[in-house]
Design a protein around this motif. Structure first.
Motif, mmCIF file in Angstrom:
data_model
loop_
_atom_site.group_PDB
_atom_site.id
_atom_site.type_symbol
_atom_site.label_atom_id
_atom_site.label_comp_id
_atom_site.label_asym_id
_atom_site.label_seq_id
_atom_site.Cartn_x
_atom_site.Cartn_y
_atom_site.Cartn_z
ATOM 1 N N ILE A 123 27.111 57.024 82.730
ATOM 2 C CA ILE A 123 27.213 56.462 84.095
ATOM 3 C C ILE A 123 28.616 57.313 84.684
ATOM 4 O O ILE A 123 28.745 57.771 85.576
ATOM 5 C CB ILE A 123 27.244 55.029 83.999
ATOM 6 C CG1 ILE A 123 25.939 54.399 84.000
ATOM 7 C CG2 ILE A 123 27.888 54.489 85.455
ATOM 8 C CD1 ILE A 123 25.734 52.977 83.739
ATOM 9 N N GLU A 124 29.598 57.064 83.747
ATOM 10 C CA GLU A 124 30.897 57.676 83.810
ATOM 11 C C GLU A 124 30.705 59.304 84.259
ATOM 12 O O GLU A 124 31.582 59.683 85.204
ATOM 13 C CB GLU A 124 31.688 57.751 82.694
ATOM 14 C CG GLU A 124 33.215 58.053 82.757
ATOM 15 C CD GLU A 124 34.060 57.920 81.512
ATOM 16 O OE1 GLU A 124 35.280 57.676 81.600
ATOM 17 O OE2 GLU A 124 33.386 58.019 80.397
ATOM 18 N N GLY A 125 29.757 59.914 83.774
ATOM 19 C CA GLY A 125 29.735 61.182 83.928
ATOM 20 C C GLY A 125 29.169 61.579 85.371
ATOM 21 O O GLY A 125 29.580 62.411 86.134
ATOM 22 N N GLN A 126 28.355 60.700 85.670
ATOM 23 C CA GLN A 126 27.614 60.520 86.862
ATOM 24 C C GLN A 126 28.543 60.382 88.244
ATOM 25 O O GLN A 126 28.835 60.872 89.331
ATOM 26 C CB GLN A 126 26.611 59.482 87.101
ATOM 27 C CG GLN A 126 25.172 59.977 86.307
ATOM 28 C CD GLN A 126 24.275 58.658 86.507
ATOM 29 O OE1 GLN A 126 24.441 57.550 86.036
ATOM 30 N NE2 GLN A 126 23.192 58.959 87.103
ATOM 31 N N ILE A 127 29.729 59.168 87.762
ATOM 32 C CA ILE A 127 30.761 58.988 88.621
ATOM 33 C C ILE A 127 31.635 60.124 88.842
ATOM 34 O O ILE A 127 32.054 60.745 90.073
ATOM 35 C CB ILE A 127 31.453 57.671 88.240
ATOM 36 C CG1 ILE A 127 30.502 56.637 88.438
ATOM 37 C CG2 ILE A 127 32.588 57.593 89.216
ATOM 38 C CD1 ILE A 127 30.233 56.079 89.527
ATOM 39 N N ARG A 128 31.843 61.001 87.790
ATOM 40 C CA ARG A 128 32.670 61.969 87.966
ATOM 41 C C ARG A 128 32.104 63.261 88.771
ATOM 42 O O ARG A 128 32.860 63.882 89.484
ATOM 43 C CB ARG A 128 33.118 62.620 86.383
ATOM 44 C CG ARG A 128 34.124 61.761 85.620
ATOM 45 C CD ARG A 128 34.808 62.617 84.551
ATOM 46 N NE ARG A 128 33.815 62.913 83.676
ATOM 47 C CZ ARG A 128 33.356 62.435 82.624
ATOM 48 N NH1 ARG A 128 33.772 61.102 82.335
ATOM 49 N NH2 ARG A 128 32.384 62.571 81.962
ATOM 50 N N GLY A 129 30.754 63.364 88.416
ATOM 51 C CA GLY A 129 29.837 64.278 89.350
ATOM 52 C C GLY A 129 29.872 63.918 90.872
ATOM 53 O O GLY A 129 30.120 64.879 91.503
ATOM 54 N N ILE A 130 29.883 62.812 91.187
ATOM 55 C CA ILE A 130 29.998 62.031 92.523
ATOM 56 C C ILE A 130 31.478 62.697 93.375
ATOM 57 O O ILE A 130 31.579 63.179 94.265
ATOM 58 C CB ILE A 130 29.608 60.820 92.909
ATOM 59 C CG1 ILE A 130 28.139 60.542 92.470
ATOM 60 C CG2 ILE A 130 30.022 60.365 94.251
ATOM 61 C CD1 ILE A 130 27.821 59.067 92.390
ATOM 62 N N LYS A 131 32.291 62.390 92.494
ATOM 63 C CA LYS A 131 33.782 62.673 92.678
ATOM 64 C C LYS A 131 34.035 64.139 93.177
ATOM 65 O O LYS A 131 34.612 64.662 94.026
ATOM 66 C CB LYS A 131 34.952 62.233 91.663
ATOM 67 C CG LYS A 131 36.170 62.391 91.935
ATOM 68 C CD LYS A 131 37.080 62.003 91.076
ATOM 69 C CE LYS A 131 38.472 62.369 91.413
ATOM 70 N NZ LYS A 131 39.417 62.034 90.343
ATOM 71 N N ALA A 132 33.342 64.909 92.243
ATOM 72 C CA ALA A 132 33.384 66.440 92.276
ATOM 73 C C ALA A 132 32.588 66.670 93.631
ATOM 74 O O ALA A 132 32.881 67.927 94.431
ATOM 75 C CB ALA A 132 32.841 67.275 91.251
#
Length: 101
Positions: A29-38
Motif C-alpha cells: 500500500i505504501e508503494g502504491q501511495i508513492r506511485g500516486i504521488k509520482a
C-alpha cells in the motif's frame, strides 16, 4: 455491572506469520501511495490517478477486513472468555460503527 474504561494504550502480540503478512500488505500500500504521488508530480491524467486511488482504497479495505477478523478471533474472544463481554461487545459495536461510515 460497572463498565470498565478501555485504555487506548492496549497492546496486541502478533505471531510472526500474522505480523509479516500485515507488514507485506502495508508495504504494498505504501508503494502504491508513492506511485500516486509520482503520478501527480509527473502530471498524469486525472482518471489514471483516480484508478490508482481506488486500488489503494480497495487494498486498505482488504487490510482492514483481515485485521478485523484477527481482532474478533483473538482479542474479542479472549476478552469474552475472561468475563469482560459487555465492554468488549460495546467496543466492537463502536468500532463497527466507525468502520461503516
Amino acid at each position: 455491572m460497572e463498565q470498565k474504561e478501555r485504555c487506548v494504550c492496549r497492546r496486541k502480540h502478533r505471531e510472526a506469520p500474522e505480523e509479516r503478512g500485515m507488514m507485506n500488505r502495508l508495504n504494498r500500500i505504501e508503494g502504491q501511495i508513492r506511485g500516486i504521488k509520482a503520478m501527480v508530480e509527473n502530471e498524469r491524467y486525472c482518471v489514471d490517478i483516480l484508478i490508482q486511488v481506488a486500488a489503494v482504497q480497495a487494498a486498505l479495505n482488504s487490510f482492514s477486513k483481515v485485521l478485523l477478523e484477527h481482532h474478533i478471533k483473538s482479542c474479542v474472544v479472549d476478552d469474552i472468555k475472561s468475563g469482560d463481554s459487555d465492554a468488549t461487545v460495546e467496543e466492537l459495536c463502536r468500532l463497527l460503527q466507525k468502520l461503516m461510515r
